[in-house]
Design a protein around this motif. Structure first.
Motif, PDB file in Angstrom:
ATOM      1  N   GLY A 184     -13.407  -8.949   3.991  1.00 16.58           N
ATOM      2  CA  GLY A 184     -12.428  -8.105   3.312  1.00 16.58           C
ATOM      3  C   GLY A 184     -11.017  -8.382   3.788  1.00 16.58           C
ATOM      4  N   VAL A 185     -10.829  -8.477   5.117  1.00 19.07           N
ATOM      5  CA  VAL A 185      -9.489  -8.741   5.641  1.00 19.07           C
ATOM      6  C   VAL A 185      -8.986 -10.109   5.177  1.00 19.07           C
ATOM      7  N   GLY A 186      -9.890 -11.081   5.147  1.00 16.92           N
ATOM      8  CA  GLY A 186      -9.494 -12.417   4.704  1.00 16.92           C
ATOM      9  C   GLY A 186      -9.034 -12.420   3.260  1.00 16.92           C
ATOM     10  N   LYS A 187      -9.794 -11.747   2.393  1.00 15.96           N
ATOM     11  CA  LYS A 187      -9.416 -11.698   0.980  1.00 15.96           C
ATOM     12  C   LYS A 187      -8.110 -10.930   0.793  1.00 15.96           C
ATOM     13  N   ALA A 188      -7.914  -9.859   1.582  1.00 12.25           N
ATOM     14  CA  ALA A 188      -6.662  -9.104   1.484  1.00 12.25           C
ATOM     15  C   ALA A 188      -5.466  -9.986   1.824  1.00 12.25           C
ATOM     16  N   MET A 189      -5.626 -10.840   2.838  1.00 10.16           N
ATOM     17  CA  MET A 189      -4.529 -11.733   3.226  1.00 10.16           C
ATOM     18  C   MET A 189      -4.333 -12.845   2.198  1.00 10.16           C
ATOM     19  N   LEU A 190      -5.434 -13.448   1.737  1.00  7.05           N
ATOM     20  CA  LEU A 190      -5.325 -14.543   0.762  1.00  7.05           C
ATOM     21  C   LEU A 190      -4.677 -14.069  -0.528  1.00  7.05           C
ATOM     22  N   LEU A 226      -8.937 -12.348  -6.137  1.00  3.76           N
ATOM     23  CA  LEU A 226      -7.676 -12.178  -5.399  1.00  3.76           C
ATOM     24  C   LEU A 226      -6.603 -11.576  -6.301  1.00  3.76           C
ATOM     25  N   GLY A 227      -6.603 -11.958  -7.572  1.00 10.23           N
ATOM     26  CA  GLY A 227      -5.657 -11.363  -8.516  1.00 10.23           C
ATOM     27  C   GLY A 227      -5.903  -9.872  -8.665  1.00 10.23           C
ATOM     28  N   LYS A 228      -7.155  -9.481  -8.722  1.00 12.55           N
ATOM     29  CA  LYS A 228      -7.522  -8.064  -8.805  1.00 12.55           C
ATOM     30  C   LYS A 228      -7.087  -7.325  -7.543  1.00 12.55           C
ATOM     31  N   ILE A 229      -7.292  -7.955  -6.385  1.00 13.38           N
ATOM     32  CA  ILE A 229      -6.916  -7.342  -5.108  1.00 13.38           C
ATOM     33  C   ILE A 229      -5.407  -7.118  -5.044  1.00 13.38           C
ATOM     34  N   ALA A 230      -4.636  -8.124  -5.453  1.00 12.79           N
ATOM     35  CA  ALA A 230      -3.186  -8.000  -5.423  1.00 12.79           C
ATOM     36  C   ALA A 230      -2.719  -6.850  -6.316  1.00 12.79           C
ATOM     37  N   GLN A 231      -3.406  -6.656  -7.428  1.00 10.04           N
ATOM     38  CA  GLN A 231      -3.017  -5.608  -8.373  1.00 10.04           C
ATOM     39  C   GLN A 231      -3.386  -4.215  -7.855  1.00 10.04           C
ATOM     40  N   GLN A 232      -4.581  -4.055  -7.278  1.00 10.74           N
ATOM     41  CA  GLN A 232      -5.012  -2.726  -6.853  1.00 10.74           C
ATOM     42  C   GLN A 232      -4.539  -2.355  -5.453  1.00 10.74           C
ATOM     43  N   GLY A 233      -4.117  -3.357  -4.664  1.00  5.17           N
ATOM     44  CA  GLY A 233      -3.533  -3.069  -3.359  1.00  5.17           C
ATOM     45  C   GLY A 233      -4.511  -3.025  -2.205  1.00  5.17           C
ATOM     46  N   TYR A 234      -5.766  -3.330  -2.435  1.00  5.56           N
ATOM     47  CA  TYR A 234      -6.730  -3.383  -1.338  1.00  5.56           C
ATOM     48  C   TYR A 234      -7.897  -4.287  -1.740  1.00  5.56           C
ATOM     49  N   ALA A 235      -8.605  -4.780  -0.720  1.00 11.16           N
ATOM     50  CA  ALA A 235      -9.762  -5.653  -0.937  1.00 11.16           C
ATOM     51  C   ALA A 235     -11.024  -4.926  -0.504  1.00 11.16           C
ATOM     52  N   LEU A 236     -12.119  -5.262  -1.149  1.00  9.78           N
ATOM     53  CA  LEU A 236     -13.432  -4.758  -0.762  1.00  9.78           C
ATOM     54  C   LEU A 236     -14.321  -5.920  -0.329  1.00  9.78           C
ATOM     55  N   ASP A 237     -15.034  -5.707   0.736  1.00  6.81           N
ATOM     56  CA  ASP A 237     -16.116  -6.612   1.134  1.00  6.81           C
ATOM     57  C   ASP A 237     -17.407  -5.880   0.800  1.00  6.81           C
ATOM     58  N   GLU A 238     -18.060  -6.335  -0.270  1.00  7.45           N
ATOM     59  CA  GLU A 238     -19.282  -5.697  -0.746  1.00  7.45           C
ATOM     60  C   GLU A 238     -20.493  -6.445  -0.203  1.00  7.45           C
ATOM     61  N   ALA A 239     -20.771  -6.250   1.085  1.00  4.46           N
ATOM     62  CA  ALA A 239     -21.904  -6.915   1.745  1.00  4.46           C
ATOM     63  C   ALA A 239     -21.786  -8.428   1.648  1.00  4.46           C
ATOM     64  N   VAL A 251      -6.611  -3.930   3.771  1.00  2.00           N
ATOM     65  CA  VAL A 251      -5.264  -3.947   3.195  1.00  2.00           C
ATOM     66  C   VAL A 251      -4.389  -4.868   4.033  1.00  2.00           C
ATOM     67  N   ALA A 252      -3.641  -5.740   3.372  1.00  2.00           N
ATOM     68  CA  ALA A 252      -2.718  -6.634   4.077  1.00  2.00           C
ATOM     69  C   ALA A 252      -1.566  -5.832   4.679  1.00  2.00           C
ATOM     70  N   VAL A 253      -1.086  -6.290   5.834  1.00  4.01           N
ATOM     71  CA  VAL A 253       0.052  -5.647   6.502  1.00  4.01           C
ATOM     72  C   VAL A 253       1.338  -6.227   5.931  1.00  4.01           C
ATOM     73  N   PRO A 254       2.144  -5.410   5.244  1.00  3.79           N
ATOM     74  CA  PRO A 254       3.378  -5.946   4.651  1.00  3.79           C
ATOM     75  C   PRO A 254       4.424  -6.265   5.715  1.00  3.79           C
ATOM     76  N   GLY A 255       5.095  -7.397   5.544  1.00  7.22           N
ATOM     77  CA  GLY A 255       6.181  -7.762   6.455  1.00  7.22           C
ATOM     78  C   GLY A 255       5.750  -8.358   7.767  1.00  7.22           C
ATOM     79  N   ALA A 256       4.445  -8.594   7.965  1.00 16.66           N
ATOM     80  CA  ALA A 256       3.992  -9.208   9.221  1.00 16.66           C
ATOM     81  C   ALA A 256       4.457 -10.664   9.281  1.00 16.66           C
ATOM     82  N   PRO A 257       4.825 -11.166  10.469  1.00 17.41           N
ATOM     83  CA  PRO A 257       5.309 -12.544  10.591  1.00 17.41           C
ATOM     84  C   PRO A 257       4.236 -13.589  10.323  1.00 17.41           C
ATOM     85  N   VAL A 258       2.970 -13.210  10.436  1.00 20.02           N
ATOM     86  CA  VAL A 258       1.847 -14.048  10.013  1.00 20.02           C
ATOM     87  C   VAL A 258       0.935 -13.168   9.171  1.00 20.02           C
ATOM     88  N   PRO A 259       0.120 -13.746   8.277  1.00 17.15           N
ATOM     89  CA  PRO A 259      -0.782 -12.913   7.495  1.00 17.15           C
ATOM     90  C   PRO A 259      -1.664 -12.053   8.399  1.00 17.15           C
TER      91      PRO A 259
END
Length: 258
Positions: A143-149, A184-197, A208-216
């Motif tokens: 989930g965190v990976g998809k949120a960053m990607l 990833l397009g869906k995640i960007a639109q809804q603002g969060y990612a799900l890891d469904e098993a 959820v991606a951290v906005p403004g972080a110096p690295v993803p």
């Protein structure tokens, strides 16, 4: 005094240029020729050569057998220590998230094409999710990976996937690049990612991606699918978004770097 001042300024400028070269190497995927670095930086070739030789001597850059230059192994220790310090600093906000949601909270960063977990505050439930701090996973299956990607340019995501491949962790893992890009397009639109098993059967994760972080970077909450239900996601996602925004705001305010 004037000569001394110029010397100091020249040293600061050289330091700035050296770090910019390291950033350019990272932007190219970690390897480039001198001419490519000159094009990217706009610096004259003699300057590039002098700075690169210094970085090679210090171990922050290495010269490959094909005469191209790559990021050096000495940077690994710096990056890993910086990531862990970032995790220590963020832990109080993760604890706040656990108190509110009741499930395990994580913080991860994207480092060298991999997700690295840098902090975790566990749930107080006897049955809870546990991810070892320092664990590395490929981003397509988390989930965190998809949120960053979802916040990276499509070309960068495609290049990363071509380097890492998309192995299947469970029957639910995304293994097709086009399907993942749509997700990833869906995640960007809804603002969060799900890891469904997708990483581990029986586990659901909201990230959820951290906005403004110096690295993803991304914050997540994970728990058993029986507790962290689809209905619960509607309540949990806004809380994770709030903590991710708070992390990003604190980074911007305090100048914290990863």
């Amino acid at each position: 005094m004037a000569a001394e001042k110029n010397g100091r300024d020249g040293g600061v400028q050289s330091l700035q240029r050296a770090f910019e070269l390291l950033e350019h190497l990272a932007d190219t995927g970690g390897e480039a020729s001198l001419s490519e670095l000159a094009t990217l930086s706009g610096l004259p070739m003699p300057t590039i050569h002098r700075l690169i030789r210094t970085l090679v001597d210090l171990g922050y850059v290495r010269q490959n057998t094909n005469r191209r230059y790559a990021l050096g192994a000495r940077l690994i220790r710096l990056g890993e220590n910086a990531s862990m310090q970032f995790g220590s600093w963020a832990r109080p906000l993760l604890a706040e998230l656990v108190d509110e949601i009741g499930e395990t909270a994580n913080l991860a960063v994207l480092e060298r094409d991999e997700v690295v977990y840098v902090a975790q505050v566990p749930s107080k439930h006897s049955m809870r999710m546990f991810t070892e701090v320092g664990r590395r996973l490929l981003p397509h299956g988390t989930g965190v990976g998809k949120a960053m990607l979802a916040h990276l340019p499509t070309d960068d995501v495609t290049a990363l996937l071509s380097r890492t491949g998309m192995p299947s962790y469970t029957e639910h893992t995304f293994t097709d690049p086009d399907a993942l890009l749509r997700e990833l397009g869906k995640i960007a639109q809804q603002g969060y990612a799900l890891d469904e098993a997708e990483q581990e059967l029986g586990v659901r994760c909201v990230a959820v991606a951290v906005p403004g972080a110096p690295v993803p970077a991304a914050v997540s909450v994970s728990g058993p699918s029986g507790r962290l239900t689809v209905e619960a996601v509607e309540r949990i996602a806004p809380a994770v978004q709030r903590i991710a925004t708070a992390l990003g705001s604190t980074l911007s305010r305090d100048g914290v770097t990863v």
